[in-house]
Design an enzyme around this catalytic site. Structure first.
Site, PDB file in Angstrom:
ATOM      1  N   TYR A 146      16.517  30.153   9.544  1.00  0.00           N
ATOM      2  CA  TYR A 146      15.349  30.935   9.925  1.00  0.00           C
ATOM      3  C   TYR A 146      15.160  30.917  11.438  1.00  0.00           C
ATOM      4  CZ  TYR A 146      13.864  31.122   5.036  1.00  0.00           C
ATOM      5  OH  TYR A 146      13.793  31.359   3.689  1.00  0.00           O
ATOM      6  N   LYS A 181       0.844  -1.197   0.000  1.00  0.00           N
ATOM      7  CA  LYS A 181       0.000   0.000   0.000  1.00  0.00           C
ATOM      8  C   LYS A 181       0.879   1.246   0.000  1.00  0.00           C
ATOM      9  CE  LYS A 181      -0.459   0.018   5.044  1.00  0.00           C
ATOM     10  NZ  LYS A 181      -1.395   0.017   6.193  1.00  0.00           N
TER      11      LYS A 181
END
EC number: 5.1.1.1
Length: 365
Positions: free
Chosen positions: A256, A35
């Site tokens: 950042y 899956k």
């Protein structure tokens, strides 16, 4: 020249891990769970390495079509069953087995006109509380299915919620056995954690096992056990290279928010990998990486396209040096388990595999 990030799929490791499953469950047939596009590895890429499985288990019809297009003629199981009545005809044409987990799916099957009776897995909810009939309603569902001319064979299934932890599987096994002890049909009980951790309790009780994450080299019960503890091999490496260098003084910041502050002089490398590539944005300073096969740490925030790494343990590293985000370094045999990176990010290895972005090139070895 393309950006240097690369995901590499290791086919020999996939085959090894499948063999490891067969060693742990020698009397059972194996559903290889593919899956989510084989946990991010790509169904077409992993097929040859897993084709010795007895069947493939997945979620949707498109994935099933892709397997049939690869000339797979063996069993395919839809783990969540059919979502619409029209899916049943395609199940017949493709020869799919499908899960029945609710009354609405039985209703769809009862109304379906077909010349090819279906093989179904009737699912019991033994405590996971996602899909399946409760033990109190399970036999009634079985009786109704068994009376339908549209049904050829009924197998029985359930899913363990705590096979990877201290609660174990005893309560679920007792609930399942109490209801199904006199019902015919094959059983599929064992997920990855149950296959590895509860071999004795499940010996001879699960006709089919459903390995998922273990096929892809991640431990289902990390950090209690590592993949190497279970003799599993990593099947995916995410690697890149240093594309920039900076020399910091004490007090300099990185990235950042200036979230990392250098305590003293140090060199950092800028790596071509960021959250747009599928690397978790919430990985903190200290998340492990390998540079030229040497373990070091990420520093500062993950950006869209870049991360920064501490080069203190790797003084010879420079432009173009290899960075292993998880998996195997190309030289020296060093390994960085995906589970360690996932733990640093507060998630699981499953998510990291599935999240590798389409923009990342993929190689197969």
């Amino acid at each position: 020249m393309p950006r240097p990030i690369l995901a590499t799929i290791h086919l020999a490791a996939l085959s090894h891990n499948l063999a490891r499953v067969r060693t742990a469950a020698p009397d059972a047939k194996v559903w290889a769970v593919v899956k989510a596009n084989a946990y991010g590895h790509g169904i077409e890429r992993v097929f040859d390495a897993l084709r010795s499985a007895d069947g493939f288990a997945l979620l949707d019809l498109d994935e099933a079509r892709r397997l049939r297009a690869l000339d797979w003629r063996g069993p395919i199981l839809l783990l969540e069953g059919c979502f619409e009545a029209r899916d049943l005809e395609l199940c017949s044409r493709l020869g799919l087995w499908h899960t029945i987990h609710c009354q609405e799916q039985i209703d769809m099957l009862a109304a379906h006109k077909t010349q090819l009776p279906h093989r179904v897995f009737l699912k019991m909810n033994t405590g996971m509380n996602r899909l399946g009939f409760t033990p109190e309603r399970f036999r009634a569902a079985w009786i109704r299915l068994n009376a339908l001319p549209q049904v050829d064979e009924i197998s029985l299934m359930q899913h363990f919620p705590d096979a990877d932890g201290p609660k174990g599987i005893t309560a679920q096994l007792q609930a399942f056995d109490a209801v199904t002890h006199d019902l015919p049909g094959e059983r599929t009980l064992s997920n990855s954690a149950a296959i590895l951790r509860h071999t004795g309790a499940l010996a001879g009780r699960s006709d089919w096992v459903r390995p998922g994450i273990v096929l892809y080299g991640s431990a289902p019960d990390f950090p209690e056990h590592s993949a190497s503890d279970w003799e599993l091999q990593p099947t995916m490496t995410l690697s890149s290279r240093i594309i920039g260098l900076q020399t910091l003084a004490a007090g300099d910041t990185v990235g950042y928010g200036s979230s990392f502050v250098a305590e003293g002089p140090m060199r950092i490398g800028v790596v071509a990998c960021g959250y747009a590539d599928g690397y978790p944005r919430h990985c903190p300073t200290g998340t492990p990486v390998l540079v030229n096969g040497v373990r070091t740490r990420m520093v500062g925030r993950v950006s869209m396209d870049m991360i920064t790494v501490d080069l203190t343990p790797v003084p010879r590293a420079g432009m173009g040096s290899e960075v292993t985000l998880w998996g195997r370094a190309s030289k020296g045999g060093a390994m960085l388990p995906i589970d360690e990176v996932a733990r640093a990010a507060g998630t699981v290895g499953y998510e990291l595999m599935c999240a590798v972005a389409p923009r990342v090139p993929v190689a197969v070895d």
